[in-house]
Enzyme design. Structure first.
Site, PDB file in Angstrom:
ATOM      1  N   ASP A   1       0.854  -1.186   0.000  1.00 50.42           N
ATOM      2  CA  ASP A   1       0.000   0.000   0.000  1.00 50.42           C
ATOM      3  C   ASP A   1       0.890   1.235   0.000  1.00 50.42           C
ATOM      4  OD1 ASP A   1      -1.766   2.075   0.481  1.00 50.42           O
ATOM      5  OD2 ASP A   1      -2.951   0.946   1.939  1.00 50.42           O
TER       6      ASP A   1
ATOM      7  N   GLU B   1      -1.371  -0.962  -4.022  1.00 51.95           N
ATOM      8  CA  GLU B   1      -2.578  -0.221  -3.616  1.00 51.95           C
ATOM      9  C   GLU B   1      -2.314   1.281  -3.574  1.00 51.95           C
ATOM     10  OE1 GLU B   1      -4.738  -2.046  -0.477  1.00 51.95           O
ATOM     11  OE2 GLU B   1      -5.158  -0.146   0.512  1.00 51.95           O
TER      12      GLU B   1
ATOM     13  N   GLU C   1     -10.279   3.158  -1.658  1.00 49.26           N
ATOM     14  CA  GLU C   1     -10.738   3.346  -0.278  1.00 49.26           C
ATOM     15  C   GLU C   1     -11.028   4.823  -0.007  1.00 49.26           C
ATOM     16  OE1 GLU C   1      -6.985   2.053   1.644  1.00 49.26           O
ATOM     17  OE2 GLU C   1      -7.340   3.628   3.105  1.00 49.26           O
TER      18      GLU C   1
ATOM     19  N   HIS D   1     -12.158  -2.245   1.549  1.00 49.94           N
ATOM     20  CA  HIS D   1     -11.296  -1.773   2.631  1.00 49.94           C
ATOM     21  C   HIS D   1     -11.906  -2.182   3.965  1.00 49.94           C
ATOM     22  CE1 HIS D   1      -9.651   1.829   5.067  1.00 49.94           C
ATOM     23  NE2 HIS D   1      -8.603   1.098   4.735  1.00 49.94           N
TER      24      HIS D   1
ATOM     25  N   GLU E   1     -10.168  -7.850   4.643  1.00 49.36           N
ATOM     26  CA  GLU E   1      -9.086  -7.155   5.352  1.00 49.36           C
ATOM     27  C   GLU E   1      -9.430  -7.034   6.827  1.00 49.36           C
ATOM     28  OE1 GLU E   1      -8.429  -3.021   4.410  1.00 49.36           O
ATOM     29  OE2 GLU E   1      -6.355  -3.099   5.131  1.00 49.36           O
TER      30      GLU E   1
HETATM   31 MG    MG Z   1      -5.046   1.395   1.799  1.00 48.60          MG
END
Ligand code: MG
Length: 358
Positions: A189, A215, A241, A291, A312
């Site tokens: 990420d 990400e 997200e 998310h 997640e």
């Molecule tokens: Mg993220």
């Protein structure tokens, strides 16, 4: 569906919101963090949802959205969503206002489930996954304690300095790959801090690490950059997200700006929007990986609508949402109780005080 227990048309009598105590990071997630929304009815049933926006979100719930909804029948939720969107248009659409609206929408879905005596997953068509694999997001490296708790891992680089070069990021991911072995899904990420050339250089040097996705390498507004990355990057591109509404996700999906979209149900507009996002993604062959998907607000959708669920792990600071199912051996199941199956201790959250004050 909207009849109260004594056969009359149920109406919303009060909408409450607060920001419960938590140990979130000392950044925007504390100052504009998670808010709890409660929708009371004259049938004595209360629906709970979680949105965002901190004190600003609470103010929006207590003013514009409360003015719109108190006295109204809590169905159909989809029509109410349209009215909430319209009422918040001058200052809303994305960001804090939509985070606040999300909490109200989720509370309406909780209410819908409690009135029907069904879980949200059942309302959506019934769970197709008895259990779902989970992944966790960690900072910079994977602590030993996390092994065995999850089926996949994502390294969040948000705490690394902006000046870090490609090589240092590749090194972090190489250490993570060595740690988990070749068969465990591993993601990165970048938290909106890279640009197109940097992302492509990273992907080239990280190719042998078999990462499942990169990400949010770019700003969510950089559509041209994402269009280029999806074409040229050898590693799948994920994001979303920090995007809001199903209409905005439809653009991401239809223009193929991400390989994987990651709506946050507590921010993007609630369950009403997440259902639409799944529908659009399915029609275009794009994967949805919400998310914080293991948190109870999105988990019901993963169980029912997601052909390839990967949930997640939720954030550890939302301890005041009781009834969240445990992750066991990297697997999680959606609860079967009415609504979201949550248990809220209003006294702990600060909601009881607000009710008494009215
Ligand atoms: Mg993220």
């Amino acid at each position: 569906m909207v009849l109260g227990s004594r056969g009359y048309l149920m109406k919303i009598t009060n909408i409450r919101a607060c920001q419960p105590p938590c140990n979130s990071p000392a950044d925007w997630r504390t100052s504009l963090g998670q808010i709890l929304v409660a929708i009371d009815t004259d049938a004595g049933i209360t629906g709970y949802g979680v949105g965002g926006g901190g004190a600003a979100g609470i103010h929006i719930v207590r003013t514009v959205l409360s003015d719109l909804l108190v006295g109204r029948v809590p169905e159909p939720v989809e029509s109410i969503w349209d009215d909430m969107y319209q009422a918040t248009l001058p200052f809303g659409r994305k960001g804090v206002a939509m985070m606040a609206l999300s909490g109200v929408d989720l509370a309406l879905w909780d209410l819908r489930g409690k009135v029907a005596g069904k879980s949200v997953a059942q309302l959506l068509g019934g769970p197709i996954h008895a259990v779902m694999p989970t992944y966790t997001t960690v900072w910079d490296h994977i602590p030993t304690a996390q092994f065995g708790r999850h089926r996949a891992f994502k390294i969040h680089l948000g705490k690394m300095t902006d000046a870090a070069d490609v090589g240092s990021f590749v090194d972090v991911m190489k250490r993570a790959r060595d740690r988990v072995g070749p068969d465990v899904a591993l993601m990165i990420d970048a938290w909106m801090k890279w640009d197109v050339p940097f992302t492509l250089r990273f992907a080239e040097r990280a190719a042998s690490l078999k990462l499942d996705w990169i990400e949010e390498p770019l700003s969510p507004d950089d559509f041209a950059g994402y269009a280029e990355l999806v074409q040229r990057c050898p590693i799948p591109i994920a994001g979303g997200e920090h995007e809001f509404t199903a209409a905005a996700f439809a653009e991401l999906i239809e223009r193929r700006l991400h390989h994987i979209v990651q709506p946050d149900v507590c921010w993007c507009g609630g369950m009403t929007e997440l259902v639409k996002i799944y529908r659009t993604a399915k029609a275009h062959g794009v994967r949805v990986c919400p998310h914080r998907g293991a948190e109870i607000w999105g988990l019901h959708a993963l169980a029912t609508l997601d052909p390839q669920p990967l949930a997640e792990s939720g954030r550890p600071w939302m301890t005041w949402v009781g009834g969240q199912p445990a992750i066991v051996d990297g697997l999680i199941a959606a609860p079967s109780g009415p609504g979201f199956g949550v248990e809220i201790d209003e006294a702990v959250c600060g909601l009881a005080h607000e009710k008494n004050a009215e």
